[in-house]
Design an enzyme around this catalytic site. Structure first.
Site, short mmCIF file in Angstrom:
data_model
loop_
_atom_site.label_atom_id
_atom_site.label_comp_id
_atom_site.label_asym_id
_atom_site.label_seq_id
_atom_site.Cartn_x
_atom_site.Cartn_y
_atom_site.Cartn_z
N THR A 211 0.82 -1.21 0.00
CA THR A 211 0.00 0.00 0.00
C THR A 211 0.86 1.27 0.00
OG1 THR A 211 -1.48 1.27 1.44
CG2 THR A 211 -0.13 -0.35 2.51
N ASP A 212 0.26 2.37 -0.48
CA ASP A 212 0.96 3.66 -0.40
C ASP A 212 1.07 4.17 1.04
OD1 ASP A 212 -1.74 4.28 -0.02
OD2 ASP A 212 -1.86 5.79 -1.60
N GLU A 213 0.26 3.57 1.95
CA GLU A 213 0.22 4.09 3.32
C GLU A 213 1.55 3.90 4.05
OE1 GLU A 213 -3.42 3.43 5.43
OE2 GLU A 213 -4.56 3.15 3.59
N TYR B 121 -1.80 -0.51 11.01
CA TYR B 121 -1.95 -1.17 9.70
C TYR B 121 -0.75 -0.88 8.81
CZ TYR B 121 -3.30 -1.59 4.77
OH TYR B 121 -3.30 -1.89 3.43
N LYS C 93 2.23 -3.38 7.36
CA LYS C 93 2.49 -3.57 5.92
C LYS C 93 3.94 -3.19 5.59
CE LYS C 93 0.09 -4.61 2.96
NZ LYS C 93 -0.25 -5.97 2.40
P1 NAD Z 1 -9.52 -7.36 2.35
O1 NAD Z 1 -9.47 -7.08 3.81
O2 NAD Z 1 -10.77 -7.09 1.59
O3 NAD Z 1 -9.16 -8.89 2.06
C1 NAD Z 1 -8.12 -9.55 2.73
C2 NAD Z 1 -8.30 -11.05 2.49
O4 NAD Z 1 -7.22 -11.71 3.15
C3 NAD Z 1 -9.59 -11.62 3.08
O5 NAD Z 1 -10.18 -12.47 2.15
C4 NAD Z 1 -9.13 -12.37 4.29
O6 NAD Z 1 -9.97 -13.47 4.62
C5 NAD Z 1 -7.75 -12.81 3.89
N1 NAD Z 1 -6.85 -13.06 5.03
C6 NAD Z 1 -6.69 -12.27 6.13
N2 NAD Z 1 -5.79 -12.84 6.96
C7 NAD Z 1 -5.36 -13.98 6.35
C8 NAD Z 1 -4.42 -14.98 6.69
N3 NAD Z 1 -3.74 -14.93 7.84
N4 NAD Z 1 -4.22 -15.99 5.83
C9 NAD Z 1 -4.93 -16.08 4.67
N5 NAD Z 1 -5.84 -15.16 4.31
C10 NAD Z 1 -6.05 -14.12 5.13
O7 NAD Z 1 -8.30 -6.57 1.74
P2 NAD Z 1 -8.12 -5.90 0.29
O8 NAD Z 1 -8.67 -4.52 0.35
O9 NAD Z 1 -8.61 -6.85 -0.72
O10 NAD Z 1 -6.54 -5.78 0.23
C11 NAD Z 1 -5.74 -6.82 -0.33
C12 NAD Z 1 -4.29 -6.44 -0.23
O11 NAD Z 1 -4.08 -5.21 -0.92
C13 NAD Z 1 -3.82 -6.19 1.21
O12 NAD Z 1 -2.53 -6.70 1.33
C14 NAD Z 1 -3.83 -4.67 1.34
O13 NAD Z 1 -2.87 -4.25 2.27
C15 NAD Z 1 -3.45 -4.26 -0.06
N6 NAD Z 1 -3.97 -2.95 -0.48
C16 NAD Z 1 -5.29 -2.62 -0.34
C17 NAD Z 1 -5.73 -1.38 -0.78
C18 NAD Z 1 -7.19 -1.00 -0.68
O14 NAD Z 1 -7.53 0.15 -1.01
N7 NAD Z 1 -8.09 -1.89 -0.30
C19 NAD Z 1 -4.83 -0.47 -1.35
C20 NAD Z 1 -3.48 -0.86 -1.48
C21 NAD Z 1 -3.06 -2.09 -1.06
P1 TYD Z 2 -10.82 4.04 4.26
O1 TYD Z 2 -11.79 3.67 3.19
O2 TYD Z 2 -10.97 3.41 5.60
O3 TYD Z 2 -9.36 3.81 3.65
P2 TYD Z 2 -7.92 4.30 4.23
O4 TYD Z 2 -8.04 4.64 5.66
O5 TYD Z 2 -7.09 3.06 4.00
O6 TYD Z 2 -7.51 5.45 3.35
O7 TYD Z 2 -10.90 5.61 4.44
C1 TYD Z 2 -10.72 6.49 3.36
C2 TYD Z 2 -10.75 7.89 3.90
O8 TYD Z 2 -12.10 8.16 4.38
C3 TYD Z 2 -9.85 8.09 5.10
O9 TYD Z 2 -9.30 9.41 5.04
C4 TYD Z 2 -10.78 7.98 6.30
C5 TYD Z 2 -12.09 8.50 5.77
N1 TYD Z 2 -13.31 7.90 6.38
C6 TYD Z 2 -14.34 8.76 6.83
O10 TYD Z 2 -14.25 9.99 6.75
N2 TYD Z 2 -15.46 8.17 7.36
C7 TYD Z 2 -15.59 6.84 7.49
O11 TYD Z 2 -16.64 6.36 8.03
C8 TYD Z 2 -14.54 5.97 7.00
C9 TYD Z 2 -14.65 4.48 7.09
C10 TYD Z 2 -13.42 6.57 6.44
#
Ligand code: NAD
Ligand code: TYD
Length: 373
Positions: free
Chosen positions: A151-153, A177, A181
């Protein structure tokens, strides 16, 4: 005559060997989109290892129920023996690691699971892969890849005028988080540096699209709007995120897996920086058109300012030029086209949403929102 075909069959079998990928976390939001997209583009089988936490949902993969190319295994990336077994049995040629705890607010309320999966789990996964990879023949060894999805975070928070995050940005994770990561990214890097493991890392901005769990901003607001509930804006709502349609993230991962330089990091982003408040207003106006409120008012009336997230990062922005210039990848969707598709998907898939709004989800809403003003 039968034997005449043997050499051809042997070549074919040898070709099939090492033609399966292992996806971890493939029942989650991005992982399931990736698996669905992969099997639309390839015939190469996918072993999908997922622990099925609250975020994992096999309904996302329902269309693959009778597809022999998809092998689902319920399990934990921290289970070394299971991983070793899967790698060997299926002669895996690449691993794409999505498995993680992924929600910042949950990491603030309970960091332990994040340490366990994102750090210990990633370490065990690396160990299993390292031992498997060491035993491969030279050809398979050099073709093997581990693609770690991050992630960019991990880069921390930007001020308004700072340039977007490039791949050489220093790491400054601010939440449990992002710190977990960051730790996994460092382990992946170290396994390349020390053991020569052929790794690739992608650091992506905020994704949105189908199957997004409604704890995150966009699906939460769509759902709350339709349910007549408050649309909770943390703080002043001027925090900026750089949004990427999930299918564009999937195409970027495929491109990096195919052509990325081993040991390199690629930032993935959509050049779509938006303040949270603007995103929520956009959602409201799309919903006003597609499914107007019965009282004729705008969904924007439901916007409610609530107590800010502790340590809330102000701005994320990705410089995705390396991926574009070196590997020729560009997102297909603009924010405007992607968000329209996303809202429509949620309207068309209310049954999916109802199914994920379980008891656990309700207790999360109480944990996260009850104490906010
Ligand atoms: P998500 O929370 O929707 O899905 C995570 C999945 O991993 C779930 O299906 C969960 O059951 C599984 N999981 C959790 N712990 C596990 C374990 N110990 N063993 C096996 N499976 C396990 O997450 P997402 O949004 O789909 O993100 C996927 C990846 O992309 C993550 O690594 C996250 O850090 C990264 N990512 C997400 C975003 C975003 O905006 N959602 C952006 C950048 C990077
Ligand atoms: P989120 O979707 O949780 O992603 P991330 O924290 O990984 O960026 O949140 C996106 C942005 O929205 C973040 O700045 C937090 C804000 N946010 C709210 O303002 N209200 C909410 O109820 C949630 C879940 C997030």
């Amino acid at each position: 005559m039968r034997y005449a075909y043997l050499p051809y069959n042997l070549i074919f079998l040898n070709f099939l060997k090492h033609m399966t990928i292992l996806v971890t976390g493939g029942a989650g939001f991005i992982g399931s989109n990736f698996v669905l997209d992969w099997l639309q583009q390839h015939d190469e089988a996918v072993v999908n290892l997922d622990k099925l936490t609250y975020a994992g949902n096999l309904q996302n993969l329902a269309s693959l129920k009778d597809d022999p190319r998809h092998i689902f295994v319920k399990g934990d990336i921290a289970d070394y023996d299971l991983l070793s077994n899967l790698l060997k049995t299926h002669q895996i040629r690449a691993v794409i690691n999505f498995a993680a705890e992924s929600h910042v607010d949950r990491s603030i309320h309970g960091p332990e699971d994040f340490i366990q999966t994102n750090i210990v789990g990633s370490f065990r996964l690396l160990e299993a892969i390292r031992h498997y990879w060491n035993d491969l023949d030279a050809e398979a060894k050099s073709a093997f890849r581990l693609l770690h999805v991050s992630t960019d975070e991990v880069y921390g928070s930007l001020d308004k005028t700072d340039p977007p995050f490039a791949e050489d940005n220093q790491y400054q994770p601010n939440s449990p988080y992002s710190a977990s990561k960051a730790a996994s990214d460092h382990l992946v890097r170290a396994y390349h540096h020390t053991y020569g493991l052929p790794v690739l890392t992608t650091n992506c901005s905020n994704n949105y699209g189908p199957y997004h769990f409604p704890e995150k901003l966009i699906p939460l607001c769509i759902q709350n709007a339709l349910a007549g509930k408050a649309l909770p804006i943390y703080g002043d709502g001027q925090q900026i995120r750089d949004w990427l349609y999930v299918k564009d993230h999937c195409s970027a991962i495929r491109r990096v897996l195919e052509s990325g330089q081993v040991g390199e990091v690629y930032n993935v982003g959509g050049w779509n920086e938006k303040p949270n408040l603007d995103v929520v207003h956009t959602l409201c106006s799309i919903l006003d058109q597609l499914q107007p409120r019965t009282d004729g008012k705008s969904y924007a009336e439901q916007i409610t300012y609530v107590t800010d997230r502790p340590g809330h990062d102000r701005r994320y922005a990705i410089d995705a030029r390396k991926l574009e210039q070196q590997l020729g990848w560009k997102p297909a969707e603009t924010f405007e086209t992607g968000i329209q598709k996303t809202v429509q998907w949620y309207l068309d898939n209310q049954a999916w949403v109802s199914n994920v709004l379980s008891g656990d989800y309700q207790s999360w809403l109480d944990t996260n929102y009850a104490a906010r003003n």
